[in-house]
Write a protein that holds these residues in place. Structure first.
Motif, PDB file in Angstrom:
ATOM      1  N   VAL A 191      24.639  70.979  47.908  1.00  0.00           N
ATOM      2  CA  VAL A 191      25.968  70.555  47.471  1.00  0.00           C
ATOM      3  C   VAL A 191      26.967  71.696  47.672  1.00  0.00           C
ATOM      4  O   VAL A 191      28.086  71.487  48.171  1.00  0.00           O
ATOM      5  CB  VAL A 191      25.948  70.104  46.004  1.00  0.00           C
ATOM      6  N   ALA A 192      26.557  72.902  47.296  1.00  0.00           N
ATOM      7  CA  ALA A 192      27.430  74.066  47.481  1.00  0.00           C
ATOM      8  C   ALA A 192      27.784  74.246  48.955  1.00  0.00           C
ATOM      9  O   ALA A 192      28.940  74.491  49.309  1.00  0.00           O
ATOM     10  CB  ALA A 192      26.740  75.324  46.938  1.00  0.00           C
ATOM     11  N   ALA A 193      26.777  74.116  49.822  1.00  0.00           N
ATOM     12  CA  ALA A 193      27.020  74.253  51.261  1.00  0.00           C
ATOM     13  C   ALA A 193      27.953  73.170  51.774  1.00  0.00           C
ATOM     14  O   ALA A 193      28.817  73.423  52.625  1.00  0.00           O
ATOM     15  CB  ALA A 193      25.693  74.216  52.022  1.00  0.00           C
ATOM     16  N   SER A 194      27.804  71.959  51.252  1.00  0.00           N
ATOM     17  CA  SER A 194      28.660  70.855  51.709  1.00  0.00           C
ATOM     18  C   SER A 194      30.120  71.114  51.375  1.00  0.00           C
ATOM     19  O   SER A 194      31.021  70.740  52.142  1.00  0.00           O
ATOM     20  CB  SER A 194      28.193  69.528  51.098  1.00  0.00           C
ATOM     21  N   ILE A 195      30.378  71.756  50.237  1.00  0.00           N
ATOM     22  CA  ILE A 195      31.754  72.081  49.847  1.00  0.00           C
ATOM     23  C   ILE A 195      32.340  73.109  50.808  1.00  0.00           C
ATOM     24  O   ILE A 195      33.481  72.977  51.266  1.00  0.00           O
ATOM     25  CB  ILE A 195      31.793  72.590  48.392  1.00  0.00           C
ATOM     26  N   VAL A 196      31.559  74.139  51.120  1.00  0.00           N
ATOM     27  CA  VAL A 196      32.028  75.145  52.073  1.00  0.00           C
ATOM     28  C   VAL A 196      32.302  74.496  53.426  1.00  0.00           C
ATOM     29  O   VAL A 196      33.328  74.774  54.061  1.00  0.00           O
ATOM     30  CB  VAL A 196      31.001  76.287  52.226  1.00  0.00           C
ATOM     31  N   ASN A 197      31.406  73.621  53.867  1.00  0.00           N
ATOM     32  CA  ASN A 197      31.606  72.963  55.155  1.00  0.00           C
ATOM     33  C   ASN A 197      32.882  72.129  55.167  1.00  0.00           C
ATOM     34  O   ASN A 197      33.630  72.127  56.147  1.00  0.00           O
ATOM     35  CB  ASN A 197      30.391  72.111  55.504  1.00  0.00           C
ATOM     36  N   ALA A 198      33.129  71.437  54.068  1.00  0.00           N
ATOM     37  CA  ALA A 198      34.373  70.636  53.984  1.00  0.00           C
ATOM     38  C   ALA A 198      35.584  71.548  54.131  1.00  0.00           C
ATOM     39  O   ALA A 198      36.551  71.211  54.832  1.00  0.00           O
ATOM     40  CB  ALA A 198      34.420  69.874  52.657  1.00  0.00           C
ATOM     41  N   LEU A 199      35.556  72.705  53.488  1.00  0.00           N
ATOM     42  CA  LEU A 199      36.653  73.660  53.595  1.00  0.00           C
ATOM     43  C   LEU A 199      36.795  74.179  55.026  1.00  0.00           C
ATOM     44  O   LEU A 199      37.898  74.251  55.564  1.00  0.00           O
ATOM     45  CB  LEU A 199      36.416  74.845  52.650  1.00  0.00           C
ATOM     46  N   LEU A 200      35.668  74.519  55.642  1.00  0.00           N
ATOM     47  CA  LEU A 200      35.702  75.034  57.010  1.00  0.00           C
ATOM     48  C   LEU A 200      36.279  74.012  57.972  1.00  0.00           C
ATOM     49  O   LEU A 200      37.072  74.348  58.859  1.00  0.00           O
ATOM     50  CB  LEU A 200      34.295  75.442  57.455  1.00  0.00           C
ATOM     51  N   TYR A 201      35.889  72.748  57.797  1.00  0.00           N
ATOM     52  CA  TYR A 201      36.386  71.705  58.702  1.00  0.00           C
ATOM     53  C   TYR A 201      37.890  71.495  58.522  1.00  0.00           C
ATOM     54  O   TYR A 201      38.604  71.161  59.468  1.00  0.00           O
ATOM     55  CB  TYR A 201      35.654  70.385  58.471  1.00  0.00           C
TER      56      TYR A 201
END
Length: 206
Positions: A191-201
């Motif tokens: 879940v933490a990684a998914s949040i970072v990925n959303a920010l990166l995108y």
């Protein structure tokens, strides 16, 4: 017949999530993050348990655009963050859970390696934190904030579990720190990684 193209699968998934989410109190940008969390977990409950504080999105996006080092508490979170997208920013990613110094300090201080790893991160000037596993890491960040040793640009606080996880996130929400957290026991490194990925995108696209 089944869908074979990765982006087509993802887009179809996001359409399904959008239909189920319907109207929410999230801003359009916040909704993008929550949808990514749901996409990662397959759990629609996230639309009810995510809390944003301190203008998290604007501050986190600005911090990523400015470059620096993002700290993660686990190798799993580290592994789940999209390195291609990350490479298009001025940011790098670090974790210290396997660092011999964290192991040494943990034994000496009688605390977790996760908490000691936070101290190592702060000693290197890191001020962007992604916590998906260890409540003690999140508590330690807040202790260092209280001590005036770190002023986080943002905190992703979604440690999972039944001992201290809920409480650590409740404590985080008492601070005026740009943060995203979950209510209850759910969360995790994925879940933490998914949040970072959303920010990166949001910053660099796909």
């Amino acid at each position: 017949m089944y869908i074979k193209k990765p982006m087509e699968i993802e887009n179809k998934s996001m359409d399904i999530i959008e239909d189920v989410m319907g109207d929410t109190n999230f801003s359009p940008e916040e909704k993008i993050v929550v949808k990514r969390m749901i996409h990662t977990t397959g759990d629609f409950d996230y639309r009810n348990i995510v809390e944003f504080k301190g203008d998290f999105l604007n501050n986190a996006i600005s911090a990523i655009k400015s470059g620096g080092t993002i700290y993660t508490d686990t190798k799993m979170a580290y592994s789940g963050i999209n390195k291609t997208a990350l490479s298009k920013t001025g940011c790098e990613l670090k974790y210290f859970i396997d660092d011999e110094r964290a192991k040494k300090f943990s034994k000496e201080l009688g605390t977790t390696r996760s908490a000691c790893a936070v101290d190592l991160a702060v000693s290197e000037g890191i001020d962007m934190f992604v916590i998906g596993n260890a409540p003690t890491a999140l508590f330690r960040i807040l202790e260092l904030v209280d001590a005036g040793k770190v002023d986080p640009k943002f905190v992703i606080g979604v440690p999972v579990g039944f001992v201290g996880a809920k409480e650590s996130r409740e404590e985080l929400r008492k601070y005026n720190i740009p943060s995203i957290s979950t209510v209850g026991t759910k969360g995790g490194s994925n879940v933490a990684a998914s949040i970072v990925n959303a920010l990166l995108y949001m910053v660099v696209g796909r």
